[in-house]
Design an enzyme around this catalytic site. Structure first.
Site, mmCIF file in Angstrom:
data_model
loop_
_atom_site.group_PDB
_atom_site.id
_atom_site.type_symbol
_atom_site.label_atom_id
_atom_site.label_comp_id
_atom_site.label_asym_id
_atom_site.label_seq_id
_atom_site.Cartn_x
_atom_site.Cartn_y
_atom_site.Cartn_z
ATOM 1 N N GLY A 112 -0.606 0.375 7.065
ATOM 2 C CA GLY A 112 -1.374 1.208 6.144
ATOM 3 C C GLY A 112 -2.826 1.378 6.544
ATOM 4 O O GLY A 112 -3.395 2.465 6.413
ATOM 5 N N ALA A 113 -3.455 0.314 7.054
ATOM 6 C CA ALA A 113 -4.857 0.412 7.477
ATOM 7 C C ALA A 113 -4.991 1.328 8.687
ATOM 8 O O ALA A 113 -5.945 2.109 8.789
ATOM 9 C CB ALA A 113 -5.407 -0.970 7.802
ATOM 10 N N LYS A 141 0.816 -1.220 0.000
ATOM 11 C CA LYS A 141 0.000 0.000 0.000
ATOM 12 C C LYS A 141 0.849 1.269 0.000
ATOM 13 O O LYS A 141 0.410 2.310 -0.492
ATOM 14 C CB LYS A 141 -0.943 0.010 1.208
ATOM 15 C CG LYS A 141 -2.084 -0.983 1.114
ATOM 16 C CD LYS A 141 -3.034 -0.813 2.280
ATOM 17 C CE LYS A 141 -4.218 -1.773 2.182
ATOM 18 N NZ LYS A 141 -5.215 -1.537 3.245
ATOM 19 N N TYR A 200 -11.764 -9.526 9.348
ATOM 20 C CA TYR A 200 -13.130 -9.888 8.948
ATOM 21 C C TYR A 200 -13.386 -11.389 8.913
ATOM 22 O O TYR A 200 -14.481 -11.820 8.549
ATOM 23 C CB TYR A 200 -13.480 -9.260 7.601
ATOM 24 C CG TYR A 200 -12.513 -9.564 6.479
ATOM 25 C CD1 TYR A 200 -12.579 -10.750 5.769
ATOM 26 C CD2 TYR A 200 -11.534 -8.644 6.132
ATOM 27 C CE1 TYR A 200 -11.709 -11.027 4.744
ATOM 28 C CE2 TYR A 200 -10.644 -8.910 5.098
ATOM 29 C CZ TYR A 200 -10.738 -10.099 4.403
ATOM 30 O OH TYR A 200 -9.862 -10.368 3.388
#
Length: 268
Positions: A129-130, A66, A211
């Site tokens: 990055g998140a 990313k 998730y």
């Protein structure tokens, strides 16, 4: 011949993105395919050059590229500049344009529970990055942010970039209204980040970017104690919705994408 799109990353066979996007392409009758491209860092530049030659549409970008891919695109939108990472690139007139749809995914996740972030204190686990996308969005929404991580160099970089408080990894958590897991802890129900002790969390919000499963141990514990929880599947869905709009220039069928994600997570 179908136009090419997909996900660029490393060790990404687990990704649910192809199923979600290909379901939307099928429903809309778009003659394109969304594939996985598992690449080494040194092959990124050549790959993007080849994709220009074959007329690809665009790609999502995930761990660990990313940040690295920012050096290889021609133009970057202001949000990606602010985050210092991007996750979507689109080919236009033989040039790559970079975007960060993680920001939209996080924002929509909180809008779904009608939660106003302005004035709130947000704690974030993780420095990748998140996490950067989350920091950028929360500050933009008027929240105060602290970050807890294990990598001291990355924490120093975040502190300089965003002027936020950074805290070494510890079981002792400062005050928060929202607690975010932006690490892989909890994936496949393995592990969890530090959990608050001896405090009432009924008015708190817990958000996990993992998730699989839909409700990680982190979220299950919070839910059991009465907190509001947001699954990472919401972020995955909505960042994908925005990426689909950018890459395919169509609004996707969100319900079909969501149903496909839940079906796959339930069977994993």
């Amino acid at each position: 011949m179908k136009r090419i799109s997909g996900l660029i990353g490393k060790d990404i066979s687990y990704s649910l993105s192809p199923a979600m996007h290909n379901k939307a392409l099928e429903k809309l009758g778009i003659d394109a395919v969304y594939l996985l491209f598992d690449l080494e860092r040194e092959n990124l530049s050549d790959f993007l050059r080849v994709m220009i030659d074959v007329g690809a549409l665009g790609f999502n970008v995930t761990i660990p590229y990313k940040e690295a891919v920012m050096e290889l695109v021609d133009r970057i939108d202001p949000d990606s500049q602010g985050v210092g990472a991007l996750n979507t690139i689109v080919l236009r007139d033989d040039k790559w344009f970079g975007y960060n749809t993680d920001i939209y995914g996080i924002k929509r996740s909180f809008e779904n529970i009608n939660y106003d972030l302005s004035g709130k204190v947000v704690g974030i686990f993780g420095t990748g990055g998140a996490a950067k996308a989350a920091i950028y969005l929360f500050l933009k929404e008027g929240a105060r942010v602290w970050v807890m991580g294990r990598n001291s160099d990355k924490m120093k970089s975040l502190s300089r970039l965003y002027d936020i408080e950074t805290i070494p990894w510890s079981e002792d958590l400062p005050y928060f209204d929202v607690l975010v897991n932006a690490t892989p802890l909890g994936k496949n129900s393995t592990g969890m980040p530090p959990f608050p002790k001896n405090c009432n969390i009924e008015d708190k919000v817990f958000f996990d970017m993992v998730y699989v499963p839909v409700y990680t141990p982190f979220l299950m514990e919070a839910k059991k104690l009465g907190a509001s929880v947001i699954s990472g599947i919401d972020m995955l869905l909505y960042q994908g919705v925005k990426a689909f709009e950018l890459i395919f220039k169509n609004k996707p069928p969100i319900k079909d994408m969501r149903d496909e994600l839940f079906k796959l997570v339930a069977s994993s």
